[in-house]
Write a protein that holds these residues in place. Structure first.
Motif, PDB file in Angstrom:
ATOM      1  N   PHE A 153      -1.303  -0.972   7.087  1.00  0.00           N
ATOM      2  CA  PHE A 153       0.345  -0.699   6.765  1.00  0.00           C
ATOM      3  C   PHE A 153       0.433  -0.867   5.302  1.00  0.00           C
ATOM      4  O   PHE A 153       1.228  -0.224   4.606  1.00  0.00           O
ATOM      5  CB  PHE A 153       1.055  -1.539   7.495  1.00  0.00           C
ATOM      6  N   ALA A 154      -0.252  -1.615   4.616  1.00  0.00           N
ATOM      7  CA  ALA A 154      -0.345  -2.118   2.991  1.00  0.00           C
ATOM      8  C   ALA A 154      -0.656  -0.878   2.449  1.00  0.00           C
ATOM      9  O   ALA A 154      -0.064  -0.432   1.282  1.00  0.00           O
ATOM     10  CB  ALA A 154      -1.053  -3.286   2.804  1.00  0.00           C
ATOM     11  N   TYR A 155      -1.590  -0.164   2.860  1.00  0.00           N
ATOM     12  CA  TYR A 155      -2.384   1.128   2.103  1.00  0.00           C
ATOM     13  C   TYR A 155      -1.148   2.247   2.349  1.00  0.00           C
ATOM     14  O   TYR A 155      -1.052   2.940   1.503  1.00  0.00           O
ATOM     15  CB  TYR A 155      -3.558   1.518   2.777  1.00  0.00           C
ATOM     16  N   GLY A 156      -0.509   2.127   3.553  1.00  0.00           N
ATOM     17  CA  GLY A 156       0.429   3.079   3.760  1.00  0.00           C
ATOM     18  C   GLY A 156       1.545   3.290   2.802  1.00  0.00           C
ATOM     19  O   GLY A 156       2.236   3.999   2.154  1.00  0.00           O
ATOM     20  N   ARG A 157       2.047   1.780   2.534  1.00  0.00           N
ATOM     21  CA  ARG A 157       3.245   1.661   1.625  1.00  0.00           C
ATOM     22  C   ARG A 157       2.586   1.939   0.235  1.00  0.00           C
ATOM     23  O   ARG A 157       3.385   2.444  -0.735  1.00  0.00           O
ATOM     24  CB  ARG A 157       3.568   0.256   1.506  1.00  0.00           C
ATOM     25  N   TYR A 158       1.633   1.521  -0.099  1.00  0.00           N
ATOM     26  CA  TYR A 158       0.919   1.854  -1.449  1.00  0.00           C
ATOM     27  C   TYR A 158       0.832   3.306  -1.638  1.00  0.00           C
ATOM     28  O   TYR A 158       1.193   3.754  -2.787  1.00  0.00           O
ATOM     29  CB  TYR A 158      -0.394   1.334  -1.578  1.00  0.00           C
ATOM     30  N   ARG A 159       0.458   4.181  -0.620  1.00  0.00           N
ATOM     31  CA  ARG A 159       0.252   5.579  -0.850  1.00  0.00           C
ATOM     32  C   ARG A 159       1.728   6.185  -1.024  1.00  0.00           C
ATOM     33  O   ARG A 159       1.752   7.221  -1.709  1.00  0.00           O
ATOM     34  CB  ARG A 159      -0.418   6.145   0.376  1.00  0.00           C
ATOM     35  N   SER A 205      14.541  -4.620  -7.399  1.00  0.00           N
ATOM     36  CA  SER A 205      14.732  -3.596  -7.802  1.00  0.00           C
ATOM     37  C   SER A 205      13.919  -2.852  -8.897  1.00  0.00           C
ATOM     38  O   SER A 205      13.645  -1.599  -9.112  1.00  0.00           O
ATOM     39  CB  SER A 205      16.263  -3.813  -8.631  1.00  0.00           C
ATOM     40  N   ASN A 206      12.830  -3.688  -9.215  1.00  0.00           N
ATOM     41  CA  ASN A 206      11.623  -3.280 -10.158  1.00  0.00           C
ATOM     42  C   ASN A 206      10.411  -2.473  -9.463  1.00  0.00           C
ATOM     43  O   ASN A 206      10.073  -3.219  -8.517  1.00  0.00           O
ATOM     44  CB  ASN A 206      11.209  -4.511 -11.054  1.00  0.00           C
ATOM     45  N   ALA A 207      10.227  -1.444  -9.691  1.00  0.00           N
ATOM     46  CA  ALA A 207       9.254  -0.771  -8.753  1.00  0.00           C
ATOM     47  C   ALA A 207       7.916  -1.268  -9.170  1.00  0.00           C
ATOM     48  O   ALA A 207       7.108  -1.330  -8.264  1.00  0.00           O
ATOM     49  CB  ALA A 207       9.271   0.783  -9.194  1.00  0.00           C
ATOM     50  N   LYS A 208       7.606  -1.727 -10.459  1.00  0.00           N
ATOM     51  CA  LYS A 208       6.285  -2.159 -10.662  1.00  0.00           C
ATOM     52  C   LYS A 208       6.079  -3.563 -10.012  1.00  0.00           C
ATOM     53  O   LYS A 208       4.828  -3.938  -9.608  1.00  0.00           O
ATOM     54  CB  LYS A 208       6.297  -2.394 -12.266  1.00  0.00           C
ATOM     55  N   GLU A 209       7.242  -4.443 -10.007  1.00  0.00           N
ATOM     56  CA  GLU A 209       6.985  -5.577  -9.132  1.00  0.00           C
ATOM     57  C   GLU A 209       6.773  -5.393  -7.504  1.00  0.00           C
ATOM     58  O   GLU A 209       6.121  -6.081  -7.053  1.00  0.00           O
ATOM     59  CB  GLU A 209       8.224  -6.473  -9.185  1.00  0.00           C
ATOM     60  N   ARG A 210       7.303  -4.450  -7.060  1.00  0.00           N
ATOM     61  CA  ARG A 210       6.968  -3.805  -5.774  1.00  0.00           C
ATOM     62  C   ARG A 210       5.742  -3.503  -5.505  1.00  0.00           C
ATOM     63  O   ARG A 210       5.013  -3.656  -4.710  1.00  0.00           O
ATOM     64  CB  ARG A 210       7.824  -2.865  -5.252  1.00  0.00           C
ATOM     65  N   LYS A 211       5.046  -2.785  -6.671  1.00  0.00           N
ATOM     66  CA  LYS A 211       3.755  -2.341  -6.627  1.00  0.00           C
ATOM     67  C   LYS A 211       2.724  -3.399  -6.507  1.00  0.00           C
ATOM     68  O   LYS A 211       1.597  -3.347  -5.915  1.00  0.00           O
ATOM     69  CB  LYS A 211       3.392  -1.313  -7.983  1.00  0.00           C
ATOM     70  N   TYR A 212       3.062  -4.349  -7.421  1.00  0.00           N
ATOM     71  CA  TYR A 212       2.088  -5.674  -7.654  1.00  0.00           C
ATOM     72  C   TYR A 212       2.209  -6.332  -6.228  1.00  0.00           C
ATOM     73  O   TYR A 212       1.013  -6.747  -5.681  1.00  0.00           O
ATOM     74  CB  TYR A 212       2.773  -6.676  -8.605  1.00  0.00           C
ATOM     75  N   ILE A 213       3.251  -6.490  -5.554  1.00  0.00           N
ATOM     76  CA  ILE A 213       3.400  -7.156  -4.125  1.00  0.00           C
ATOM     77  C   ILE A 213       2.433  -6.313  -3.158  1.00  0.00           C
ATOM     78  O   ILE A 213       1.631  -6.914  -2.292  1.00  0.00           O
ATOM     79  CB  ILE A 213       4.693  -7.524  -3.862  1.00  0.00           C
ATOM     80  N   VAL A 214       2.755  -5.164  -3.041  1.00  0.00           N
ATOM     81  CA  VAL A 214       2.021  -4.274  -2.120  1.00  0.00           C
ATOM     82  C   VAL A 214       0.400  -4.271  -2.503  1.00  0.00           C
ATOM     83  O   VAL A 214      -0.303  -4.247  -1.565  1.00  0.00           O
ATOM     84  CB  VAL A 214       2.546  -2.760  -2.142  1.00  0.00           C
ATOM     85  N   THR A 215      -0.035  -4.260  -3.762  1.00  0.00           N
ATOM     86  CA  THR A 215      -1.145  -4.186  -4.097  1.00  0.00           C
ATOM     87  C   THR A 215      -2.088  -5.543  -3.752  1.00  0.00           C
ATOM     88  O   THR A 215      -3.095  -5.579  -3.318  1.00  0.00           O
ATOM     89  CB  THR A 215      -1.612  -3.950  -5.531  1.00  0.00           C
TER      90      THR A 215
END
Length: 221
Positions: free
Chosen positions: A163-169, A96-106
């Motif tokens: 695909f990871a770059y697409g999710r990050y964008r 649920s935490n957007a920052k944790e999702r960002k860390y994983i995608v990065t």
């Protein structure tokens, strides 16, 4: 309200195995996992041969042990990374935490890009060393399989980077603009002139305030 974050819907939904399997990154990770197994398992099982003129076993790629060690190392780390990222992909919609999702995608983006480059180096090194190999005791099919699947790994990891770059964008949708309270748009605060006050206001008949009383004047008789 927030509709999605970094390529996944809001947290709280049930895990959908069918949708997870059909995801492009899931298919690519499974292929990368399989290719990594072929590379390091083939080198470990058939990559070291015992030349007739030497007592110790040598790498089948021009007797360059560094080439075999590099291929095994890259393959094992890629195998472990695919397992870890598959688990994170399955757990990702529940975060649920957007920052944790960002860390994983990065982390996914950085690792996938790095391994695309490392697999490219592995392919170039193995192909170059194989072109210089002339020993008859080397199993050609095993060497060509290692080189081929190293090349396939470049493609799969490059697509994973895409695909990871697409999710990050994509980031967090519906939160691109600063939040504003809708009540302020319907009922804007009234503004009054600072000097004269609101309309209809008349100045007090008393010319002096309570803190500064006027001069005393005796009554006239």
């Amino acid at each position: 309200m927030q509709s999605s974050a970094y390529g996944a819907s809001l947290a709280g939904g049930a895990f959908d195995l069918e949708s997870f399997i059909k995801q492009p990154q899931t298919i690519l990770r499974c292929l990368s996992w399989l290719f990594a197994i072929v590379v390091f398992a083939t080198i470990t099982a058939e990559g070291y041969v015992n030349p007739v003129t030497k007592q110790d076993v040598k790498c089948m790629f021009n007797e360059n042990d560094s080439a075999c060690s590099y291929g095994v190392g890259i393959g094992v780390l890629a195998f472990l990374a695919c397992v870890v990222f598959l688990i994170l992909d399955a757990y990702f919609p529940q975060i649920s935490n957007a920052k944790e999702r960002k860390y994983i995608v990065t982390a996914d983006l950085v690792f996938s890009a790095a391994w695309t480059f490392l697999w490219f180096i592995c392919f170039c090194v193995l192909a170059n060393q194989w072109s210089k190999t002339s020993s008859s005791s080397v199993t050609g099919d095993a060497a060509r399989a290692v080189i081929a699947f190293s090349f396939f790994s470049i493609i799969t990891w490059a697509l994973l980077s895409y695909f990871a770059y697409g999710r990050y964008r994509q980031g967090v949708s519906d939160f691109g603009q600063e939040y504003r309270d809708p009540a302020n748009d319907q009922f804007p605060p009234a503004s009054y002139p600072s000097s004269s006050g609101p309309p209809g206001y008349q100045q007090s008949p008393f010319s002096h305030g309570q803190d500064q009383p006027g001069e005393y004047q005796p009554p006239a008789y």
